[in-house]
Design an enzyme around this catalytic site. Structure first.
Site, short mmCIF file in Angstrom:
data_model
loop_
_atom_site.label_atom_id
_atom_site.label_comp_id
_atom_site.label_asym_id
_atom_site.label_seq_id
_atom_site.Cartn_x
_atom_site.Cartn_y
_atom_site.Cartn_z
N THR A 181 0.81 -1.22 0.00
CA THR A 181 0.00 0.00 0.00
C THR A 181 0.84 1.27 0.00
OG1 THR A 181 -0.13 0.10 2.43
CG2 THR A 181 -1.83 -1.17 1.27
N CYS A 187 2.48 3.13 9.53
CA CYS A 187 1.60 3.36 10.68
C CYS A 187 2.41 3.38 11.97
CB CYS A 187 0.54 2.26 10.80
SG CYS A 187 -0.47 2.02 9.32
N CYS A 230 -2.15 0.95 15.47
CA CYS A 230 -3.08 1.23 14.37
C CYS A 230 -3.93 -0.03 14.10
CB CYS A 230 -2.33 1.64 13.11
SG CYS A 230 -3.42 2.12 11.75
N ARG A 234 4.09 6.85 2.86
CA ARG A 234 3.34 8.01 3.32
C ARG A 234 2.56 7.66 4.59
NH1 ARG A 234 0.43 5.83 -0.87
NH2 ARG A 234 -1.84 5.60 -0.57
N CYS A 254 -0.17 7.03 7.42
CA CYS A 254 -1.51 6.46 7.47
C CYS A 254 -2.52 7.55 7.83
CB CYS A 254 -1.55 5.34 8.51
SG CYS A 254 -3.19 4.67 8.84
N CYS A 260 -4.21 6.39 11.73
CA CYS A 260 -3.48 6.63 12.99
C CYS A 260 -2.68 7.92 12.98
CB CYS A 260 -2.57 5.45 13.31
SG CYS A 260 -1.21 5.22 12.14
N ASP A 281 19.94 20.51 47.65
CA ASP A 281 18.67 21.20 47.45
C ASP A 281 18.37 22.00 48.70
OD1 ASP A 281 16.30 22.15 46.61
OD2 ASP A 281 15.28 20.22 46.48
#
Length: 456
Positions: free
Chosen positions: A10, A14, A18, A42, A44, A47, A417
């Site tokens: 695809t 992700c 996801c 690229r 998703c 998500c 401190d």
């Protein structure tokens, strides 16, 4: 460590969790979203990994961590990889090899990805004009902006804005509102309490669950407000004189609250420590608070070197009132910008009621910071930072460690401190040795819980 999954069939990557379930043989993994983008994948649309900054693994070389910090601060917005390498005392070739080996991207690719991701968030969350988004995100031109957005998201900025969801747009009553995403949990009450106790009078305030502070952008005043927005994000409302370079304002605010920090390794490593482990269990998600300005934190550390916290706070208020630029018209106790190193170096510090030793050390620090802008930039190894700051006349090693903790050094460990005039330990070379390399994380839990610091 966060692992991003990319699906070969695809061309989409992700973040963990996801809902997509591709076949295992079609999945490639990457340790950083920029690496997935560099290989042509690229983000998703379900998500939306661009909405959460990809954390850097805890086991990468320190040099790489410092390089990433400088990139986040804008070193490559107009600079080059060669200049970045020179700042880190390494060759550009070695720097690229280090980035490719551990992150899967070059320094330039990482910088481009961060700018593009920030711009995508602005396109989703705000109604800023596309040109304003470009310059707010650190791009040098609209042309570069359009080119890089197509490279990263395979769509133009106008197309990306048209795809935003109805719930994305944040409606604000004045100012520009943005989400600051983080990986849950985040212990907001403890973090806010830490900042409230150390707030600079006139410059910072914490009231009714909201952190506010004044900032200076090229000499002009701005106001920032941060509050809890949801289980996985804070909300930043920014009132600024201009939007150019907004990405760096948001990055600096994010560092104050540690929104990009991956604290899982530190929590896991210290969970069984007899002293720190119960504190982590009581306050899961507490981050090491960062700082808006390094000089501001260093001044506070010097004042606390000589005085109890309450007295140091009074002295800080006097410094701000005497040397800070007034900002009229604000409420919540905000009245001034914090003075610069150059301003304090020329100020009459004894005239504002500082004891001679305190005034002399503070002036020496201001002069050193004004002359050398790398003294407090956090770009050097911890040992070098501590050595450089403690070389300033009057500044102790523990004061340098206190400053380093707020500047993001994981192993910084202040052991003194002063509260009410009493000390909770004395500094030692091996103090808290069993807590390495997460001593800053441990020290934060100890400070919030008011537990005495272990010594050598």
């Amino acid at each position: 460590m966060t692992i991003y999954s990319a699906v070969v069939t695809t061309g989409i990557y992700c973040r963990p969790g996801c809902g997509s379930k591709p076949l295992a043989e079609n999945v490639r993994t990457f340790e950083h979203p920029a690496a997935a983008e560099a290989h042509g994948y690229r983000a998703c649309l379900r998500c939306r990994p661009y909405r959460v900054a990809g954390p850097i693994a805890a086991d990468v070389p320190e040099l790489l961590c410092r390089a990433v910090q400088l990139i986040v601060a804008g070193a490559l917005d107009s600079g080059t990889e060669a200049a970045l390498g020179a700042r880190l005392a390494v060759s550009p070739r070695h720097l690229r090899r280090l980035f490719t080996q551990h992150l899967g991207v070059t320094p330039d690719q990482l910088a481009r990805s961060r700018r593009a991701h920030f711009a995508r968030r602005l396109l989703d969350d705000t109604d800023l004009a596309v040109a304003d988004v470009a310059f707010a995100s650190g791009f040098g031109s609209v042309r570069q902006f359009n080119r890089d957005m197509r490279l990263v998201f395979q769509a133009s900025p106008v197309e990306l804005r048209s795809r935003r969801r109805r719930a994305d747009r944040l409606v604000a009553d004045g100012g520009l509102v943005m989400r600051l995403p983080f990986a849950p949990p985040l212990h907001w009450p403890a973090l806010l309490g830490f900042l409230a106790e150390r707030a600079v009078p006139g410059v910072e305030s914490v009231r009714e669950g909201v952190y506010r502070r004044t900032i200076s952008l090229d000499g002009e005043a701005g106001l920032l407000e941060v509050l809890r927005g949801g289980a996985d994000h804070l909300l930043l409302r920014a009132h600024l004189p201009f939007w150019e370079g907004l990405i760096h304002v948001v990055e600096r605010v994010g560092r104050i609250f540690g929104v990009d920090a991956d604290i899982a390794p530190a929590e896991a490593a210290l969970a069984r420590d007899p002293l720190v482990g119960p504190l982590i269990a009581a306050r899961p998600g507490l981050r090491v608070p960062g700082a808006w300005g390094a000089f501001e934190i260093a001044v506070d550390a010097v004042l606390r070197q000589y005085a109890a916290r309450a007295r140091a706070r009074e002295q800080m208020a006097a410094l701000v009132e005497a040397a800070g630029q007034p900002v009229p018209g604000l409420d919540h106790g905000l009245t001034h910008l914090f003075p610069s190193a150059e301003t304090l170096a020329a100020a009459d510090l004894k005239g504002v009621g500082l004891p001679k030793d305190t005034a002399d050390t503070l002036r020496a620090l201001a002069l050193a910071a004004a002359r050398d802008d790398t003294l407090l930039d956090g770009g050097s190894p911890l040992a070098d930072f501590v050595h450089g700051m403690s070389a300033v006349p009057g500044v102790t090693e523990d004061t340098a460690q206190r400053t380093a903790l707020r500047l993001g050094y994981d192993d910084a460990f202040p052991t003194v401190d002063r509260t009410g005039g009493a000390t909770r330990g004395e500094p030692g070379a091996e103090a808290g040795a069993t807590l390495r390399p997460w001593r800053a994380f441990a020290a934060t839990h100890l400070a919030v819980a008011r537990v005495p610091v272990p010594t050598a």
